[in-house]
Design a protein around this motif. Sequence first.
Motif, short mmCIF file in Angstrom:
data_model
loop_
_atom_site.label_atom_id
_atom_site.label_comp_id
_atom_site.label_asym_id
_atom_site.label_seq_id
_atom_site.Cartn_x
_atom_site.Cartn_y
_atom_site.Cartn_z
N MET A 1 0.84 -1.17 0.00
CA MET A 1 0.00 0.00 0.00
C MET A 1 0.88 1.24 0.00
N ALA A 2 0.45 2.28 -0.69
CA ALA A 2 1.17 3.55 -0.70
C ALA A 2 0.22 4.65 -0.27
N GLU A 3 0.77 5.66 0.39
CA GLU A 3 -0.02 6.79 0.88
C GLU A 3 0.63 8.09 0.45
N LEU A 4 -0.20 9.09 0.08
CA LEU A 4 0.29 10.40 -0.33
C LEU A 4 0.10 11.42 0.79
N THR A 5 1.06 12.31 0.94
CA THR A 5 0.95 13.44 1.85
C THR A 5 1.49 14.67 1.15
N PRO A 6 0.69 15.75 1.02
CA PRO A 6 1.21 16.96 0.40
C PRO A 6 2.22 17.64 1.32
N CYS A 7 3.34 18.11 0.75
CA CYS A 7 4.40 18.77 1.51
C CYS A 7 4.63 20.15 0.90
N PRO A 8 4.20 21.22 1.57
CA PRO A 8 4.40 22.57 1.02
C PRO A 8 5.87 22.89 0.82
N GLU A 9 6.18 23.55 -0.29
CA GLU A 9 7.55 23.94 -0.62
C GLU A 9 8.00 25.17 0.16
N ASP A 10 7.05 25.88 0.80
CA ASP A 10 7.42 27.12 1.50
C ASP A 10 8.02 26.85 2.87
N GLY A 11 8.22 25.59 3.21
CA GLY A 11 8.82 25.25 4.49
C GLY A 11 7.82 25.03 5.60
N SER A 12 6.54 25.30 5.33
CA SER A 12 5.54 25.05 6.38
C SER A 12 5.37 23.55 6.56
N ALA A 13 4.88 23.18 7.71
CA ALA A 13 4.78 21.76 8.06
C ALA A 13 3.71 21.06 7.24
N PRO A 14 3.96 19.80 6.84
CA PRO A 14 2.92 19.02 6.18
C PRO A 14 1.82 18.69 7.17
N PRO A 15 0.64 18.31 6.70
CA PRO A 15 -0.45 17.97 7.61
C PRO A 15 -0.06 16.83 8.54
N ARG A 16 -0.46 16.94 9.81
CA ARG A 16 -0.10 15.92 10.80
C ARG A 16 -1.24 14.97 11.13
N SER A 17 -2.45 15.41 10.89
CA SER A 17 -3.61 14.58 11.25
C SER A 17 -4.49 14.35 10.03
N ARG A 18 -5.39 13.38 10.13
CA ARG A 18 -6.35 13.12 9.05
C ARG A 18 -7.19 14.36 8.78
N ARG A 19 -7.53 15.10 9.83
CA ARG A 19 -8.35 16.31 9.67
C ARG A 19 -7.58 17.36 8.87
N GLU A 20 -6.30 17.58 9.20
CA GLU A 20 -5.49 18.55 8.44
C GLU A 20 -5.32 18.10 6.99
N LEU A 21 -5.10 16.81 6.78
CA LEU A 21 -4.94 16.28 5.43
C LEU A 21 -6.22 16.50 4.62
N ALA A 28 -8.73 10.05 -2.89
CA ALA A 28 -8.11 8.96 -2.13
C ALA A 28 -6.60 9.19 -1.99
N THR A 29 -6.10 9.13 -0.76
CA THR A 29 -4.67 9.31 -0.51
C THR A 29 -3.96 7.99 -0.27
N ALA A 30 -4.66 6.87 -0.46
CA ALA A 30 -4.05 5.55 -0.32
C ALA A 30 -4.35 4.74 -1.58
N SER A 31 -3.42 3.86 -1.95
CA SER A 31 -3.58 3.05 -3.15
C SER A 31 -2.94 1.68 -2.95
N SER A 32 -3.57 0.68 -3.52
CA SER A 32 -2.98 -0.66 -3.55
C SER A 32 -2.08 -0.78 -4.78
N ALA A 33 -1.24 -1.78 -4.75
CA ALA A 33 -0.29 -1.99 -5.85
C ALA A 33 -0.98 -2.55 -7.09
N HIS A 34 -0.51 -2.11 -8.25
CA HIS A 34 -0.93 -2.64 -9.55
C HIS A 34 0.31 -3.26 -10.19
N ARG A 35 0.27 -4.54 -10.48
CA ARG A 35 1.39 -5.18 -11.18
C ARG A 35 1.10 -5.09 -12.68
#
Length: 117
Positions: A1-21, A28-35
């Motif tokens: 499984m893979a998960e995405l998290t946005p990371c701002p380039e301005d140096g601010s912190a990425p989201p820490r909780s599901r609510r912030e995300l 969908a921020t999660a994905s299963s593998a595709h072969r």
Amino acid sequence: MAELTPCPEDGSAPPRSRRELAAITVGATASSAHRLEDLDGNDAVFFAFPDISVRVEGVFRLKVTLYEWVGTKMVRIAAVQTNSFTIYRPKKFPGLEESTALSRHLSEQGVKIRLRQ
């Protein structure tokens, strides 16, 4: 499984909780593998996030974290960041780019992604 998290380039912190995300992403921020086959015809594993978008204007990278189930625990295997990209206000949006050859190739193999001309 893979998960995405946005990371701002301005140096601010990425989201820490599901609510912030949820406040800055849609989809969908999660994905299963595709072969599948890569562009060279080799077997490969891909993770598709076809409906993810970022709601906040700015320059971002996406952190992709790979997990594996080990017994009853999910173990982090690796994490990488994408190249940076810009999120525009609707009035400043320059338009969609054409889909890549890889996107078209994955779609032909059954991955549900929208293609652009």
